[in-house]
Motif scaffolding. Structure first.
Motif, PDB file in Angstrom:
ATOM      1  N   LEU A 190      -6.307   2.129  -1.648  1.00  0.00           N
ATOM      2  CA  LEU A 190      -5.514   1.404  -1.033  1.00  0.00           C
ATOM      3  C   LEU A 190      -5.863   1.074   0.159  1.00  0.00           C
ATOM      4  N   GLY A 209       2.115   1.281  -3.319  1.00  0.00           N
ATOM      5  CA  GLY A 209       1.292   1.682  -4.228  1.00  0.00           C
ATOM      6  C   GLY A 209       0.996   3.235  -4.207  1.00  0.00           C
ATOM      7  N   CYS A 235       0.762  -1.237   0.039  1.00  0.00           N
ATOM      8  CA  CYS A 235      -0.011   0.069  -0.080  1.00  0.00           C
ATOM      9  C   CYS A 235       0.880   1.201  -0.097  1.00  0.00           C
TER      10      CYS A 235
END
Length: 190
Positions: free
Chosen positions: A43, A12, A9
């Motif tokens: 996310l 990302g 995450c």
């Protein structure tokens, strides 16, 4: 699995941020770039769902679940400010916008700025606490929720430390440097 997802995450977040800003300013596709930036909260939703599924499947509540709650709280409290700051710099660098106004460096203006950042930390601690309480209720007493409860204390200790640092800017405001007496003073031309 939860720790790996936290790392995914975080990576990302930065990948979506870079892709959104590049699409917005380099490729001159502002709507597509904005859509990519708006995907960032997904996310955290994925992390929240996977953490809940992990607990539902019988995982013992541990530091991993507490860290996930703190990560989500931090992102809620500071994510928007981070994206806005980077968007302003990308707009200046690649989109021809004026240079973003830097934060104040001195006096009470700096103290107010630090106080606003601290409010983001308070929001993050509040969100993390809410998520941890919900996880504790979800798992129940038989699940050994002590580690989740300890993360609530961690969130508020971090907010307290940040609050002391932010308050120090108001208690001992940094003064602007005195003008150099060797430099000539610009004369008024009235």
């Amino acid at each position: 699995m939860v720790v790996a997802l936290i790392v995914i995450c975080e990576v990302g977040f930065w990948v979506l941020l870079a892709a959104g800003l590049a699409t917005r300013y380099l490729l001159r596709m502002p709507r597509t770039g904005a859509a990519l930036l708006l995907c960032e909260p997904l996310l955290e939703v994925v992390l929240l769902v996977v953490t809940a599924i992990d607990l539902k499947n019988g995982a013992d509540p541990s530091w991993k679940h507490g860290l996930a709650a703190l990560y989500i709280g931090y992102t809620v409290g500071h994510g928007h400010r981070t994206v806005k700051w980077l968007d302003g710099h990308a707009a200046h660098r690649f989109g021809g916008a004026p240079r973003p106004v830097p934060p104040p460096r001195y006096g009470m203006a700096r103290a107010r700025h630090e106080g606003r950042i601290w409010l983001g930390t308070l929001l993050g601690a509040g969100v993390a606490t809410l998520l941890l309480w919900l996880a504790i209720l979800y798992v129940g007493d038989a699940g050994g929720t002590g580690s989740l409860e300890s993360w609530i204390g961690t969130a508020w200790r971090a907010a307290g430390i940040h609050g002391v640092i932010a308050a120090s800017y108001a208690i001992w405001p940094r003064r602007a440097p005195a003008p150099d007496p060797r430099e000539p003073v610009a004369a008024d031309r009235h």
